[in-house]
Structures are given as structure tokens and as C-alpha cells.
Motif scaffolding. Structure first.
Motif, mmCIF file in Angstrom:
data_model
loop_
_atom_site.group_PDB
_atom_site.id
_atom_site.type_symbol
_atom_site.label_atom_id
_atom_site.label_comp_id
_atom_site.label_asym_id
_atom_site.label_seq_id
_atom_site.Cartn_x
_atom_site.Cartn_y
_atom_site.Cartn_z
ATOM 1 N N THR A 112 -35.801 26.236 63.574
ATOM 2 C CA THR A 112 -35.786 25.562 62.273
ATOM 3 C C THR A 112 -35.040 24.235 62.345
ATOM 4 N N SER A 113 -33.870 24.233 63.008
ATOM 5 C CA SER A 113 -33.092 23.001 63.125
ATOM 6 C C SER A 113 -33.830 21.960 63.957
ATOM 7 N N ALA A 114 -34.412 22.402 65.070
ATOM 8 C CA ALA A 114 -35.164 21.469 65.918
ATOM 9 C C ALA A 114 -36.342 20.876 65.167
ATOM 10 N N ARG A 115 -37.012 21.704 64.372
ATOM 11 C CA ARG A 115 -38.165 21.222 63.615
ATOM 12 C C ARG A 115 -37.741 20.156 62.599
ATOM 13 N N GLU A 116 -36.589 20.345 61.961
ATOM 14 C CA GLU A 116 -36.117 19.376 60.983
ATOM 15 C C GLU A 116 -35.712 18.065 61.660
ATOM 16 N N VAL A 117 -35.047 18.161 62.820
ATOM 17 C CA VAL A 117 -34.672 16.953 63.555
ATOM 18 C C VAL A 117 -35.921 16.185 63.988
ATOM 19 N N ALA A 118 -36.922 16.908 64.490
ATOM 20 C CA ALA A 118 -38.173 16.258 64.887
ATOM 21 C C ALA A 118 -38.830 15.577 63.690
ATOM 22 N N HIS A 119 -38.773 16.224 62.532
ATOM 23 C CA HIS A 119 -39.355 15.645 61.316
ATOM 24 C C HIS A 119 -38.641 14.347 60.935
ATOM 25 N N VAL A 120 -37.323 14.332 61.063
ATOM 26 C CA VAL A 120 -36.554 13.123 60.745
ATOM 27 C C VAL A 120 -36.931 11.997 61.696
ATOM 28 N N ILE A 121 -36.965 12.283 62.993
ATOM 29 C CA ILE A 121 -37.285 11.250 63.979
ATOM 30 C C ILE A 121 -38.704 10.731 63.766
ATOM 31 N N ASP A 122 -39.644 11.633 63.509
ATOM 32 C CA ASP A 122 -41.026 11.213 63.293
ATOM 33 C C ASP A 122 -41.167 10.359 62.046
ATOM 34 N N GLY A 123 -40.398 10.683 61.005
ATOM 35 C CA GLY A 123 -40.427 9.862 59.805
ATOM 36 C C GLY A 123 -39.926 8.454 60.076
ATOM 37 N N LEU A 124 -38.829 8.341 60.828
ATOM 38 C CA LEU A 124 -38.307 7.022 61.193
ATOM 39 C C LEU A 124 -39.303 6.257 62.053
ATOM 40 N N ARG A 125 -39.923 6.958 62.982
ATOM 41 C CA ARG A 125 -40.906 6.337 63.880
ATOM 42 C C ARG A 125 -42.104 5.830 63.096
ATOM 43 N N GLU A 126 -42.546 6.605 62.118
ATOM 44 C CA GLU A 126 -43.693 6.189 61.313
ATOM 45 C C GLU A 126 -43.357 4.991 60.435
ATOM 46 N N ARG A 127 -42.161 4.978 59.889
ATOM 47 C CA ARG A 127 -41.772 3.872 59.000
ATOM 48 C C ARG A 127 -41.501 2.583 59.768
ATOM 49 N N HIS A 128 -40.977 2.703 60.986
ATOM 50 C CA HIS A 128 -40.512 1.505 61.692
ATOM 51 C C HIS A 128 -41.311 1.169 62.952
ATOM 52 N N GLY A 129 -42.221 2.050 63.372
ATOM 53 C CA GLY A 129 -43.186 1.706 64.399
ATOM 54 C C GLY A 129 -42.661 1.553 65.813
ATOM 55 N N PHE A 130 -41.611 2.272 66.183
ATOM 56 C CA PHE A 130 -41.073 2.153 67.530
ATOM 57 C C PHE A 130 -41.578 3.274 68.435
ATOM 58 N N ALA A 131 -41.508 3.033 69.735
ATOM 59 C CA ALA A 131 -41.679 4.097 70.726
ATOM 60 C C ALA A 131 -40.332 4.765 70.931
ATOM 61 N N LEU A 132 -40.354 6.044 71.260
ATOM 62 C CA LEU A 132 -39.128 6.814 71.434
ATOM 63 C C LEU A 132 -39.007 7.282 72.873
ATOM 64 N N LEU A 133 -37.811 7.092 73.443
ATOM 65 C CA LEU A 133 -37.481 7.632 74.756
ATOM 66 C C LEU A 133 -36.205 8.437 74.618
ATOM 67 N N THR A 134 -36.246 9.702 75.042
ATOM 68 C CA THR A 134 -35.055 10.539 74.986
ATOM 69 C C THR A 134 -34.990 11.402 76.236
ATOM 70 N N GLU A 135 -33.861 12.050 76.422
ATOM 71 C CA GLU A 135 -33.676 12.900 77.596
ATOM 72 C C GLU A 135 -33.179 14.266 77.170
ATOM 73 N N ALA A 136 -33.355 15.229 78.065
ATOM 74 C CA ALA A 136 -32.910 16.596 77.809
ATOM 75 C C ALA A 136 -32.597 17.254 79.146
ATOM 76 N N HIS A 137 -31.720 18.245 79.106
ATOM 77 C CA HIS A 137 -31.421 19.002 80.311
ATOM 78 C C HIS A 137 -32.553 19.982 80.588
ATOM 79 N N ALA A 138 -32.869 20.148 81.867
ATOM 80 C CA ALA A 138 -33.867 21.136 82.268
ATOM 81 C C ALA A 138 -33.225 22.517 82.318
ATOM 82 N N GLY A 139 -34.053 23.548 82.166
ATOM 83 C CA GLY A 139 -33.552 24.912 82.244
ATOM 84 C C GLY A 139 -33.086 25.266 83.646
ATOM 85 N N ASN A 140 -32.435 26.415 83.777
ATOM 86 C CA ASN A 140 -31.891 26.835 85.068
ATOM 87 C C ASN A 140 -32.832 27.749 85.857
ATOM 88 N N SER A 141 -33.955 28.123 85.275
ATOM 89 C CA SER A 141 -34.859 29.051 85.946
ATOM 90 C C SER A 141 -35.718 28.328 86.976
#
Length: 270
Positions: free
Chosen positions: A158-187
Motif C-alpha cells: 500500500t505504501s509503495a503504491r502511494e509513493v509510486a502514485h505521487v511520483i507518477d503525478g509529478l512526472r505527468e505534471r512536469h514531464g521529466f524522465a525518472l532515474l532511481t536506484e534500489a538494492h538487489a535482493g540477497n537470493s
């Protein structure tokens, strides 16, 4: 539908021909200390400096105006300053080598560090981020890492979905490309290779258009930090993009340089 299809299709709004288009969402993953932050910094600085982030060549006439906003939610001012000074010095050297003038880095690129992270479930932090975006009108927003964009359980959908919604709203309003990073799993996968999908909510595996992991190559010498990595696509890309299959540390030029075959493939996008 006929009316929709009959409408004029806009020209591709490439920030880097064949590699990065306006409105793209790209997530880069890797092990801790595996070089993903350096790679994100390299892409950011190269775009602001008019240099191809993998080819190492000056794009166009050298005056390409790509504005980049970096919101570093993990590193301190000094840590980010050391990394970006190192990367930008290399971009400057490439421009000088090819006979191109100086870049106004204050105009092309801005950075704000938030080592404690930000909370995109908070109206205050959303407003702060949108004001930062409005002040520069970036073509590329480098934001993250993902786990520092809210303060709740990173595995909670639920939290991830809301954060994604916020970022997508900003992206739609301002027209930027997004670059982000994340840690990979340990498996590991069935071949004993580390899985490159991002940790946390499974939403992050589905959300971006493009997801690439940098994984220590079998030919890497095995020092504390990887110097040779394979570039692994962990998300079925929605369109073709000219990413290299492998990278290695460069003594000169850019910090990460691609395999020799990559330069041949770039000709398809010139």
C-alpha cells in the motif's frame, strides 16, 4: 479508436538517442557498494554536460541542454560532493578533449541531499519536492534510493503504491524522465547468480518501464568493490533501449565504460 490512431504522432523526445526518452522510468539495482550510485551519477552528469553516458562522446554540437535535478536521499553533502566532483571532472575532460566549451553547471544541474530520506506519504515532503522540481524544470530527475522515499515498512504494498502514485503525478505534471536506484535482493537464481530484482514491495518490479541490475561479473578480480559487472535486465522492457551488456571501471574517460561491442550498436541510433 480511428480518431485516436489518426492523430499526429509526436516525434520521440530523446534525452539520449536510443537510450533515454522523456517520461521514462528507470530503476538501477545492485549489491551494496556495487557501483550503482556511481552509475546514476555518471548518467546524471553526462546528460547535464551533453556527453553520452556510455559512449563517452559529446552529443550533437555540444550545446544540448538537458537539465538534471538530483535528490540524494542516502548520502551526506560531503559524500555526494566527492562523488559528483570526480564524475563531473571526467565529463569536463571529455568536453575539453573534443574542443567544447564549459558548461554552466549551476544552470544545468542541481542537487539536494537528504541523508535521512524523504517521506512521500507526507504532504509537506511532497510539496517540498514539487517546489524543487518547479524551480529547475528538469528533464531528468534522479531520486532515491527507493527505500528512502517513505518511512514505513519497505515491503508494504500500500505504501509503495502511494509513493509510486505521487511520483507518477509529478512526472505527468512536469514531464521529466525518472532515474532511481534500489538494492538487489540477497537470493540467488538457479545458476547461483544473485537476483537483481529490487528488494521491498513487488510493485517496484512492475512499475518502471526499464529495470537493470549491475552484477559482479565472473571475470571480476574479486576486490572489495566490483570493477567488472554484467548489466542484467530484470524487467521485461516495454521498448528497446541501447543499454550495454557489461561495464568495467575506466582509468580514463567515464567511471563506467561499456564492452567494445556497445560502440558498434550505437551506430543504429545516430
Amino acid at each position: 479508436m480511428s480518431d485516436f490512431l489518426a492523430a499526429e504522432t509526436q516525434a520521440r523526445q530523446w534525452l539520449v538517442p536510443g537510450l533515454l526518452e522523456r517520461m521514462d522510468r528507470t530503476v538501477i539495482t545492485g549489491a551494496e557498494g556495487g557501483g550503482k550510485s556511481v552509475l546514476c551519477s555518471q548518467i546524471a552528469a553526462c546528460l547535464a554536460g551533453g556527453v553520452h553516458p556510455f559512449g563517452g562522446n559529446v552529443m550533437g554540437d555540444g550545446n544540448q541542454s538537458v537539465r538534471v535535478l538530483v535528490i540524494d536521499c542516502e548520502n551526506s553533502d560531503d559524500q555526494s560532493r566527492r562523488r559528483y566532483r570526480w564524475v563531473i571532472d571526467r565529463v569536463k575532460a571529455i568536453r575539453e578533449q573534443h574542443g567544447h566549451g564549459l558548461v554552466d553547471w549551476n544552470d544545468q544541474m542541481r542537487i539536494d541531499t537528504k541523508p535521512a530520506g524523504i517521506d512521500l506519504l507526507s504532504g509537506r515532503d511532497i510539496s517540498w519536492l514539487e517546489n524543487a522540481i518547479q524551480s529547475l524544470a528538469p528533464d531528468l530527475l534522479v531520486l532515491g534510493p527507493l527505500y528512502k522515499l517513505h518511512h514505513r515498512d519497505p515491503s508494504e504494498e500500500t505504501s509503495a503504491r502511494e509513493v509510486a502514485h505521487v511520483i507518477d503525478g509529478l512526472r505527468e505534471r512536469h514531464g521529466f524522465a525518472l532515474l532511481t536506484e534500489a538494492h538487489a535482493g540477497n537470493s540467488n537464481d538457479m545458476q547461483g547468480q544473485r537476483v537483481m530484482r529490487p528488494i521491498g514491495s513487488s510493485l517496484w518490479r512492475r512499475w518502471p518501464e526499464f529495470g537493470f541490475g549491475i552484477r559482479r561479473a565472473k571475470s571480476d578480480p574479486g576486490l572489495a568493490r566490483a570493477s567488472m559487472v554484467d548489466v542484467v535486465s530484470w524487467r521485461g522492457s516495454r521498448e528497446e533501449r541501447a543499454w550495454p551488456a557489461s561495464l568495467q571501471h575506466g582509468a580514463v574517460g567515464l567511471p563506467w565504460i561499456p564492452d567494445a561491442e556497445y560502440y558498434d550498436s550505437m551506430n543504429n541510433y545516430e
